[in-house]
Design an enzyme around this catalytic site. Structure first.
Site, mmCIF file in Angstrom:
data_model
loop_
_atom_site.group_PDB
_atom_site.id
_atom_site.type_symbol
_atom_site.label_atom_id
_atom_site.label_comp_id
_atom_site.label_asym_id
_atom_site.label_seq_id
_atom_site.Cartn_x
_atom_site.Cartn_y
_atom_site.Cartn_z
ATOM 1 N N HIS A 59 -8.130 9.376 -1.852
ATOM 2 C CA HIS A 59 -6.875 9.233 -0.797
ATOM 3 C C HIS A 59 -8.115 10.214 0.366
ATOM 4 C CE1 HIS A 59 -2.520 9.227 0.757
ATOM 5 N NE2 HIS A 59 -3.676 8.964 1.759
ATOM 6 N N TYR A 104 2.745 9.864 -0.353
ATOM 7 C CA TYR A 104 4.122 9.479 0.150
ATOM 8 C C TYR A 104 5.959 8.847 -0.184
ATOM 9 C CZ TYR A 104 0.440 6.579 2.672
ATOM 10 O OH TYR A 104 -0.679 6.419 3.250
ATOM 11 N N ASP A 146 0.643 -1.705 0.201
ATOM 12 C CA ASP A 146 -0.056 -0.029 -0.280
ATOM 13 C C ASP A 146 0.461 1.555 0.366
ATOM 14 O OD1 ASP A 146 -3.067 1.362 0.565
ATOM 15 O OD2 ASP A 146 -1.583 2.343 2.064
ATOM 16 N N LYS A 185 -3.190 6.007 -3.975
ATOM 17 C CA LYS A 185 -3.798 6.993 -4.083
ATOM 18 C C LYS A 185 -3.874 8.219 -4.883
ATOM 19 C CE LYS A 185 -3.493 5.173 0.700
ATOM 20 N NZ LYS A 185 -2.547 4.531 0.510
#
Ligand code: NAD
Length: 275
Positions: free
Chosen positions: A112, A54, A49, A79
């Site tokens: 998200h 990120y 994930d 996402k």
């Protein structure tokens, strides 16, 4: 009973998603994320994930290429971030993620956060990408019941997954029931409340009975509640520890004891006030 790491939740479009995956939030792009994923895949994980936010999708992509397991055996989630909402921006965001991940398709693509006034247009982009075959399943993250009702009142494809903060201190009972009724798979982010629940006395007591660690008890509780879970660690021994949640089963009483730890406590923001 879920009995090994290869077992999968069946999503509402027939796609299978592993019950357990590796989260890589705050894992550094480059060597750290590559090493974490290789350790996880080597141990048996198949689901990873990540998210555009990120900033480690490139490393995830490299790990996918180098991990020694065929792409089709992996389940990759990413996402679309809050500043890329809207139909055209979301299409573009997906393409950027897909390129960084060095993959032809993504297994699960999520909104998200439910950015007010925007997520329906974003969802139309996800529906298009899904129909065009670039994504195997589309879903949302951090959606409350009211967001889901609002979206589902207007969309063609029901989300396959809702990824939300979920752990013994935030059991999301009503949301969980609603998702179950609607055929939306609930997925736990922050399943260890970012480490906090391992210090819980009740969980420690149950752990000693099974000669397991508190983290293993909480992750086992997730899968027995039929919630997909994605604990994060960059330490190989913990990545392995977090997957050793099979071949034992919590009793109904123990499940209820853990449920009763709920105090509606978030480690992250409330979606109603964050975006
Ligand atoms: P988590 O609950 O998985 O906690 C991770 C922390 O717990 C680690 O940094 C480590 O300190 C500790 N830990 C891990 N294994 C342990 C063990 N066996 N024993 C003791 N401590 C242990 O929190 P998270 O990383 O925030 O969430 C997991 C994943 O969920 C993320 O990596 C990310 O992929 C996803 N996520 C999604 C959202 C979202 O908005 N959709 C938000 C946050 C996280």
């Amino acid at each position: 009973m879920v009995d090994n790491i290869k077992e999968c939740a069946l999503l509402n479009n027939g796609v299978k998603m592993p019950w357990l995956g590796l989260g890589v939030y705050k894992v550094q792009n480059g060597e750290e994320v590559i090493h974490s994923i290789k350790s996880a895949v080597n141990a048996g994980y198949r689901s990873i994930d990540t998210a555009a936010f990120y900033e480690n999708e490139e490393g995830v992509g490299q790990a996918i290429k180098e991990c020694g397991v065929p792409r089709e055996e992996l389940f990759i989630t990413t996402k679309v971030w809050n500043d890329q909402h809207g139909y055209e921006p979301a299409l573009k965001a997906f393409e950027e993620s897909r390129k960084k991940l060095k993959t032809d398709y993504v297994d699960l693509f999520l909104i998200h956060w439910p950015v007010t006034g925007m997520y329906k247009d974003t969802w139309r982009a996800l529906e298009k990408l899904y129909k065009d075959g670039y994504i195997r399943a589309i879903g949302v993250s951090n959606f409350h019941i009211h967001h889901l009702k609002d979206l589902m009142g207007d969309c063609e494809i029901t989300p396959a997954v809702n990824q939300v903060e979920f752990h013994p201190y935030l059991t999301q009972r009503n949301l969980h029931s609603f998702c179950r009724e609607q055929g939306i798979q609930l997925e736990a982010w922050g399943p260890l409340a970012r480490g906090a629940v391992v210090k819980d006395k009740i969980i420690q007591e149950i752990a000693s009975k099974y000669k397991k660690t508190p983290a293993q008890i909480v992750l086992r509780w997730d899968v027995q509640k039929q919630v997909v879970t994605i604990p994060k660690s960059v330490q190989e021994y913990r990545i392995i520890e977090n997957m050793e949640i099979f071949y034992f089963e919590l009793t109904e009483d123990e499940m209820k004891k853990i449920d009763s730890l709920n105090r509606d406590e978030r480690t992250g923001p409330n979606p109603d006030t964050f975006v």
